[in-house]
Design a protein around this motif. Structure first.
Motif, short mmCIF file in Angstrom:
data_model
loop_
_atom_site.label_atom_id
_atom_site.label_comp_id
_atom_site.label_asym_id
_atom_site.label_seq_id
_atom_site.Cartn_x
_atom_site.Cartn_y
_atom_site.Cartn_z
N ALA A 181 0.84 -1.21 0.00
CA ALA A 181 0.00 0.00 0.00
C ALA A 181 0.87 1.25 0.00
N ALA A 182 1.91 1.24 0.83
CA ALA A 182 2.83 2.38 0.89
C ALA A 182 3.56 2.57 -0.44
N LEU A 183 4.06 1.47 -1.01
CA LEU A 183 4.79 1.54 -2.28
C LEU A 183 3.91 2.02 -3.43
N ILE A 184 2.69 1.45 -3.50
CA ILE A 184 1.76 1.81 -4.58
C ILE A 184 1.33 3.26 -4.46
N SER A 185 1.03 3.67 -3.23
CA SER A 185 0.61 5.06 -3.00
C SER A 185 1.72 6.03 -3.45
N GLN A 186 2.97 5.73 -3.08
CA GLN A 186 4.09 6.58 -3.46
C GLN A 186 4.33 6.56 -4.97
N LYS A 187 4.17 5.37 -5.57
CA LYS A 187 4.38 5.23 -7.02
C LYS A 187 3.40 6.11 -7.79
N PHE A 188 2.11 6.05 -7.42
CA PHE A 188 1.12 6.86 -8.13
C PHE A 188 1.34 8.36 -7.89
N LYS A 189 1.79 8.69 -6.68
CA LYS A 189 2.08 10.09 -6.39
C LYS A 189 3.20 10.59 -7.30
N SER A 190 4.21 9.74 -7.51
CA SER A 190 5.33 10.13 -8.38
C SER A 190 4.89 10.23 -9.84
N GLU A 191 3.77 9.54 -10.18
CA GLU A 191 3.23 9.61 -11.55
C GLU A 191 2.27 10.80 -11.72
N GLY A 192 2.11 11.58 -10.65
CA GLY A 192 1.27 12.78 -10.73
C GLY A 192 -0.16 12.59 -10.26
N PHE A 193 -0.43 11.47 -9.58
CA PHE A 193 -1.77 11.21 -9.08
C PHE A 193 -1.82 11.27 -7.54
N PRO A 239 -7.08 -9.42 5.38
CA PRO A 239 -6.96 -8.44 4.30
C PRO A 239 -7.54 -8.97 2.99
N GLY A 240 -7.82 -8.05 2.09
CA GLY A 240 -8.31 -8.44 0.77
C GLY A 240 -7.35 -7.92 -0.29
N ASP A 241 -7.90 -7.20 -1.26
CA ASP A 241 -7.05 -6.60 -2.29
C ASP A 241 -6.74 -5.16 -1.89
N ILE A 242 -6.08 -4.44 -2.79
CA ILE A 242 -5.80 -3.02 -2.54
C ILE A 242 -6.66 -2.19 -3.48
N ASP A 243 -7.51 -1.37 -2.89
CA ASP A 243 -8.34 -0.42 -3.65
C ASP A 243 -7.73 0.96 -3.47
N PRO A 280 -3.54 -5.09 -12.96
CA PRO A 280 -2.82 -6.32 -12.58
C PRO A 280 -1.30 -6.26 -12.74
N VAL A 281 -0.67 -5.41 -11.95
CA VAL A 281 0.79 -5.28 -12.04
C VAL A 281 1.51 -6.18 -11.03
N SER A 282 0.75 -6.77 -10.11
CA SER A 282 1.36 -7.61 -9.07
C SER A 282 0.74 -8.99 -9.06
N LYS A 283 1.58 -10.02 -8.93
CA LYS A 283 1.07 -11.39 -8.82
C LYS A 283 0.59 -11.69 -7.41
N GLU A 284 1.15 -10.96 -6.42
CA GLU A 284 0.85 -11.25 -5.01
C GLU A 284 -0.47 -10.66 -4.55
#
Length: 363
Positions: A90-102, A124-128, A159-163
Motif C-alpha cells: 500500500a505504501a509503495l503503490i501510493s508513493q508510485k502513483f504520487k510520483s506519476e502525478g496522481f 486483508p483483501g485486495d488493494i483499492d 494487474p501489475v502484481s502477482k501477489e
C-alpha cells in the motif's frame, strides 16, 4: 443441548465480541464439534483473526481442543504476514502513483485496519486505491499500460502484481438511482482533496487513507452496494463498527443524518445500527441513527446467508458478470428480495445494468 444453528450463531457473535474487547467468557463451553463449526464460520465470514483474539481472552476451560487451536493459530499467523506485506505494498503503490502525478488514497482495507485493536488480525483483501483526476485521465493512464483493460463505472483492475489484486478507483462507489448517485458523487468530489492528504502510518510504511468522517458515509455506502450485488460479510460490518466508534459532536451528528437522508442511506443506516448493537454490542453513545429492528433483522439474515462477498449464498447461481441469462436471473431475484425494503434504489437496478453494459462497450 446447545447444538442448533441459532446457538452457533450466538456463540460466534459472543466470540467476536470477546475479540474486540467486549467480553472474556462465553455463556457456556462449546463442544469440540461446535468449535469446528465456529472455526468454519470464522473463515466463511473472514473473521478468523478477530475470533482467535477472542479465544485468547477466554478462560482455559472454554478454549477449543489443541488441534483446532493449532489450525486457527496457523491461519492467524498467515493473516498477519499478509497484512504486513499489504501494508508495504500500500505504501509503495501510493508513493508510485504520487510520483506519476496522481494524488491518491487507499480505500477500505489497510486504512480501516488501523482502527482495529490489532490491525494485523483483520483478514486483508485486495488493494483499492482512489486516484485523483477523474475517469478520463485515470483510464488514459491505465490504457497505456493495459490497452485491453475492462473498466467499470467506478474502477478498473490494475494487474501489475502477482501477489495482490489492485483496483484503481476514479469514483469510490456508486448508486443505481441516478438522483442519489449524482448527490453522492458530488460529495466524493468535494471531499477528495482532504482524503488525499490524510496520512496513515504503519510499521511497514505510510500511505494516505480516508478520515473517519468520510468513512462514516463511504463504508456504509460500500456495504449498501454489496447488499445489491455480491452480498455482505460480517467483516465489512465490523469495519463500519470501528468507524462509528468515534466521538463526534451533536452538530456533526445532525450533519451526518442530513447527509444520509440526502444520499438515500438513512433507512439502511437504521438497519445497520441494529446490526451493530446485535452483533458487536455497540454502545448507545455511538449510535447516531436510531436502530430499526425489523429492517435490522432482515439485514442480519442477509449477512448470515451470504458470507464474505456472497460466496456462500445458495440462493443465487454462480455466474460471471454481463448480460447472460444466469446473471440477469440473479439480478431479478435479488431485486425482488430487496424491493419492499429499498424501493428507491431497487427500481433503478435494471435500467442501470443495461446502461452500464453499453457504457462498458463504449470504453
Amino acid at each position: 443441548m446447545h447444538n442448533c444453528k441459532a446457538d452457533i450463531t450466538e456463540l460466534f457473535f459472543a466470540l467476536i465480541r470477546c475479540g474486540i474487547g467486549k467480553g472474556k467468557t462465553l455463556s457456556y463451553s462449546p463442544t469440540p464439534t461446535q468449535w469446528e463449526e465456529l472455526f468454519d464460520i470464522s473463515k466463511k465470514q473472514t473473521l478468523a483473526g478477530i475470533a482467535f483474539a477472542g479465544i485468547e481472552r477466554l478462560p482455559a476451560e472454554q478454549r477449543p481442543p489443541k488441534e483446532i487451536i493449532f489450525q486457527w493459530y496457523t491461519l492467524c499467523e498467515s493473516i498477519k504476514r499478509k497484512n504486513i506485506e499489504l501494508n508495504k505494498k500500500a505504501a509503495l503503490i501510493s508513493q508510485k502513483f504520487k510520483s506519476e502525478g496522481f494524488c491518491n488514497c487507499i480505500l477500505k482495507g489497510q486504512g480501516i485496519a488501523q482502527l482495529c485493536p490489532n490491525p494485523l488480525l483483520r483478514t486483508p483483501g485486495d488493494i483499492d486505491i482512489w486516484l485523483d483526476g477523474g475517469e478520463k485521465k485515470v483510464l488514459e493512464y491505465v490504457k497505456k499500460i493495459f490497452p485491453n483493460c475492462s473498466p467499470t463505472y467506478h474502477h478498473v483492475d490494475f494487474p501489475v502484481s502477482k501477489e495482490v489484486d489492485i483496483e484503481i478507483h476514479y469514483r469510490p462507489s456508486w448508486m443505481y438511482n441516478p438522483f442519489t448517485n449524482k448527490r453522492i458523487q458530488n460529495f466524493y468530489s468535494e471531499q477528495a482533496n482532504s482524503q488525499f492528504c490524510n496520512v496513515i502510518t504503519t510499521s511497514e510504511g505510510t500511505f494516505t487513507a480516508p478520515d473517519t468522517a468520510f468513512n462514516s458515509v463511504y463504508i456504509l455506502h460500500h456495504i449498501y452496494r454489496h447488499l445489491f450485488s455480491e452480498g455482505i460479510g460480517i467483516r465489512q460490518v465490523l469495519d463500519y463498527y470501528f468507524v462509528m466508534r468515534q466521538e463526534i459532536t451533536e452538530d456533526e451528528k445532525r450533519m451526518h443524518i442530513k447527509k444520509l437522508k440526502k444520499f438515500g442511506l438513512y433507512k439502511f443506516a437504521s438497519a445497520m445500527s441494529y446490526v451493530l448493537q446485535r452483533i458487536f454490542a455497540l454502545e448507545d453513545k455511538y449510535i447516531i441513527i436510531a436502530p430499526d429492528k425489523k429492517e435490522g433483522e432482515f439485514l442480519l439474515n442477509e449477512i448470515m446467508a451470504a458470507g464474505n462477498f456472497g460466496m456462500y449464498d445458495t440462493r443465487y447461481t454462480a455466474t460471471t458478470h454481463g448480460l447472460n441469462t444466469a446473471h440477469i436471473r440473479n439480478i431479478l431475484k435479488r431485486s425482488l428480495n430487496l424491493l419492499s425494503h429499498y424501493p428507491a434504489e431497487t427500481v433503478w437496478t435494471p435500467a442501470f445494468k443495461i446502461w452500464h453494459y453499453f457504457w462498458r462497450l463504449s470504453r
